[in-house]
Motif scaffolding. Structure first.
Motif, PDB file in Angstrom:
ATOM      1  N   CYS A  28      44.212  58.900  36.771  1.00 35.33           N
ATOM      2  CA  CYS A  28      42.843  58.607  37.218  1.00 35.33           C
ATOM      3  C   CYS A  28      42.672  57.089  37.289  1.00 35.33           C
ATOM      4  CB  CYS A  28      41.819  59.200  36.254  1.00 35.33           C
ATOM      5  SG  CYS A  28      41.850  60.994  36.201  1.00 35.33           S
ATOM      6  N   VAL A  29      42.404  56.591  38.460  1.00 32.69           N
ATOM      7  CA  VAL A  29      42.230  55.146  38.656  1.00 32.69           C
ATOM      8  C   VAL A  29      40.748  54.851  38.833  1.00 32.69           C
ATOM      9  CG1 VAL A  29      42.947  53.138  39.985  1.00 32.69           C
ATOM     10  CG2 VAL A  29      44.467  55.110  39.819  1.00 32.69           C
ATOM     11  N   ARG A  30      40.191  54.084  37.933  1.00 27.11           N
ATOM     12  CA  ARG A  30      38.752  53.782  37.979  1.00 27.11           C
ATOM     13  C   ARG A  30      38.483  52.537  38.829  1.00 27.11           C
ATOM     14  NH1 ARG A  30      36.487  51.191  32.553  1.00 27.11           N
ATOM     15  NH2 ARG A  30      35.178  50.203  34.144  1.00 27.11           N
ATOM     16  N   ASP A  31      37.244  52.448  39.317  1.00 27.67           N
ATOM     17  CA  ASP A  31      36.792  51.297  40.115  1.00 27.67           C
ATOM     18  C   ASP A  31      37.779  50.966  41.235  1.00 27.67           C
ATOM     19  OD1 ASP A  31      34.744  51.273  38.321  1.00 27.67           O
ATOM     20  OD2 ASP A  31      35.469  49.567  37.171  1.00 27.67           O
ATOM     21  N   PHE A  32      38.238  51.979  41.926  1.00 24.72           N
ATOM     22  CA  PHE A  32      39.232  51.810  42.994  1.00 24.72           C
ATOM     23  C   PHE A  32      38.527  51.369  44.273  1.00 24.72           C
ATOM     24  CE2 PHE A  32      42.003  53.303  46.403  1.00 24.72           C
ATOM     25  CZ  PHE A  32      43.254  52.909  45.950  1.00 24.72           C
ATOM     26  N   ASN A  33      38.926  50.226  44.806  1.00 21.84           N
ATOM     27  CA  ASN A  33      38.260  49.730  46.013  1.00 21.84           C
ATOM     28  C   ASN A  33      39.232  49.320  47.115  1.00 21.84           C
ATOM     29  OD1 ASN A  33      39.302  47.384  44.958  1.00 21.84           O
ATOM     30  ND2 ASN A  33      37.330  46.558  44.291  1.00 21.84           N
ATOM     31  N   LEU A  34      40.473  49.804  47.022  1.00 20.82           N
ATOM     32  CA  LEU A  34      41.454  49.493  48.060  1.00 20.82           C
ATOM     33  C   LEU A  34      41.343  50.503  49.203  1.00 20.82           C
ATOM     34  CD1 LEU A  34      44.614  48.775  45.849  1.00 20.82           C
ATOM     35  CD2 LEU A  34      42.997  47.117  46.780  1.00 20.82           C
ATOM     36  N   ASP A  35      41.813  50.115  50.365  1.00 19.70           N
ATOM     37  CA  ASP A  35      41.872  51.030  51.495  1.00 19.70           C
ATOM     38  C   ASP A  35      43.148  51.858  51.385  1.00 19.70           C
ATOM     39  OD1 ASP A  35      39.506  50.162  52.667  1.00 19.70           O
ATOM     40  OD2 ASP A  35      40.522  48.518  53.729  1.00 19.70           O
ATOM     41  N   LEU A  36      43.032  53.175  51.468  1.00 25.22           N
ATOM     42  CA  LEU A  36      44.201  54.040  51.383  1.00 25.22           C
ATOM     43  C   LEU A  36      44.890  54.076  52.743  1.00 25.22           C
ATOM     44  CD1 LEU A  36      42.875  57.011  49.202  1.00 25.22           C
ATOM     45  CD2 LEU A  36      44.566  55.285  48.571  1.00 25.22           C
ATOM     46  N   GLU A  37      45.714  53.076  52.972  1.00 23.95           N
ATOM     47  CA  GLU A  37      46.459  53.004  54.217  1.00 23.95           C
ATOM     48  C   GLU A  37      47.750  52.227  54.016  1.00 23.95           C
ATOM     49  OE1 GLU A  37      43.653  51.035  56.810  1.00 23.95           O
ATOM     50  OE2 GLU A  37      44.599  49.103  56.399  1.00 23.95           O
ATOM     51  N   GLN A  38      48.693  52.496  54.875  1.00 27.23           N
ATOM     52  CA  GLN A  38      49.980  51.808  54.846  1.00 27.23           C
ATOM     53  C   GLN A  38      50.429  51.555  56.278  1.00 27.23           C
ATOM     54  OE1 GLN A  38      53.283  53.994  53.204  1.00 27.23           O
ATOM     55  NE2 GLN A  38      54.349  52.138  52.567  1.00 27.23           N
ATOM     56  N   ASN A  39      50.683  50.286  56.566  1.00 25.97           N
ATOM     57  CA  ASN A  39      51.073  49.876  57.922  1.00 25.97           C
ATOM     58  C   ASN A  39      50.043  50.311  58.960  1.00 25.97           C
ATOM     59  OD1 ASN A  39      53.511  48.848  56.840  1.00 25.97           O
ATOM     60  ND2 ASN A  39      54.514  50.841  57.079  1.00 25.97           N
ATOM     61  N   GLY A  40      48.767  50.281  58.546  1.00 25.70           N
ATOM     62  CA  GLY A  40      47.696  50.629  59.461  1.00 25.70           C
ATOM     63  C   GLY A  40      47.395  52.108  59.560  1.00 25.70           C
ATOM     64  N   ASP A  41      48.201  52.945  58.900  1.00 27.48           N
ATOM     65  CA  ASP A  41      47.989  54.393  58.940  1.00 27.48           C
ATOM     66  C   ASP A  41      47.326  54.856  57.649  1.00 27.48           C
ATOM     67  OD1 ASP A  41      49.244  54.624  61.435  1.00 27.48           O
ATOM     68  OD2 ASP A  41      51.225  54.705  60.489  1.00 27.48           O
ATOM     69  N   GLU A  42      46.385  55.781  57.780  1.00 29.39           N
ATOM     70  CA  GLU A  42      45.700  56.309  56.612  1.00 29.39           C
ATOM     71  C   GLU A  42      46.637  57.189  55.788  1.00 29.39           C
ATOM     72  OE1 GLU A  42      41.724  59.003  55.543  1.00 29.39           O
ATOM     73  OE2 GLU A  42      42.060  58.238  57.580  1.00 29.39           O
ATOM     74  N   ILE A  43      46.598  57.048  54.469  1.00 31.73           N
ATOM     75  CA  ILE A  43      47.429  57.850  53.569  1.00 31.73           C
ATOM     76  C   ILE A  43      46.543  58.527  52.526  1.00 31.73           C
ATOM     77  CG2 ILE A  43      49.480  56.406  53.865  1.00 31.73           C
ATOM     78  CD1 ILE A  43      48.827  55.084  51.180  1.00 31.73           C
ATOM     79  N   THR A  44      47.078  59.545  51.883  1.00 32.91           N
ATOM     80  CA  THR A  44      46.332  60.251  50.834  1.00 32.91           C
ATOM     81  C   THR A  44      46.500  59.508  49.505  1.00 32.91           C
ATOM     82  OG1 THR A  44      48.212  61.648  50.199  1.00 32.91           O
ATOM     83  CG2 THR A  44      46.769  62.437  51.985  1.00 32.91           C
TER      84      THR A  44
END
Length: 234
Positions: A28-44
């Motif tokens: 469980c990662v709290r206060d997560f504010n990064l964009d879930l993407e890699q090389n411009g593609d959305e990731i889970t």
């Protein structure tokens, strides 16, 4: 550290089977504010976790320090899941979070919390090698055996602890089966005029009682506890 202080099998010092008894790894990662993407593609979120567990190719002490925990997580925790929680609420609400209502909380945080709870509550329980579910009493017996072994200065062995636990559980089930048969005998009203009917009733109860006992016994390959119960009922 865990792999150095516990043995899965007394005959296998390598501990390669440790992964089979480890619980599921839920991060469980709290206060997560990064964009879930890699090389411009959305990731889970799970793909993000696997990306974070990638190791470096270098051989410096710093590389080893970086790689070691990641290698252990991937080796011993084969089932992994991650949840990324947004900040629960605004700074003003956070100052009095104990008084906050659900509508005061961040919508994304509430949504992720609901997903987390749903996942945890539907996780399958732990099972033994014979697919029997681990009950609370069984877990307590295992923990007691581990603590006793460690207190004596020895390295706990999972197989040995499970063998002791299953013997205790089998003894308990065998005793219950014998007690149930005693209750059955006490319910017989004397005098008995129809011996054939009594024998049929007795045989039927023994068969059902034995079938119930067999479904609960664990690793009773030599039928030791089954035979001991039959002796008590004879």
């Amino acid at each position: 550290m865990l792999s150095q202080n516990i043995k899965v099998s007394a005959n296998d010092p390598s501990n390669d089977d440790l992964q089979n008894i480890m619980p599921q790894f839920v991060l469980c990662v709290r206060d997560f504010n990064l964009d879930l993407e890699q090389n411009g593609d959305e990731i889970t979120a799970d793909e993000y976790l696997e990306m974070c567990l990638q190791t470096k190719t270098g051989e410096t002490p710093e590389d080893d320090k970086y790689n070691r925990p990641r290698e252990c997580i991937k080796k011993y925790f084969t089932r992994r899941k991650v949840f990324t929680f947004d900040r629960p609420a605004s700074r003003k609400v956070m100052r009095t979070l104990d008084l906050a209502r659900e509508e005061d909380l961040n919508e994304d945080f509430v949504h992720e919390t609901e997903k987390f709870l749903a996942y945890i509550y539907t996780c399958p329980g732990k099972y033994l090698l014979n697919k029997s579910p681990v009950t609370g009493s069984m877990l307590a017996k295992l923990l007691r055996e581990y603590v006793t072994t460690i207190s004596d200065g020895n390295v706990p062995c999972v197989e040995d602890a499970m063998l002791i636990m299953t013997r205790q559980e089998n003894k308990k089930h065998a005793k219950v089966a014998a007690e149930e048969y005693k209750v059955f005998l006490k319910q017989i009203q004397l005098p008995v005029y129809d011996k054939n009917k009594l024998c049929d009733s007795n045989l039927k109860f023994k068969k059902e009682n034995l079938s119930s006992l067999q479904s609960k016994l664990m690793f009773d390959t030599d039928s030791k506890f089954q035979k001991s119960t039959e002796v008590k009922r004879s």
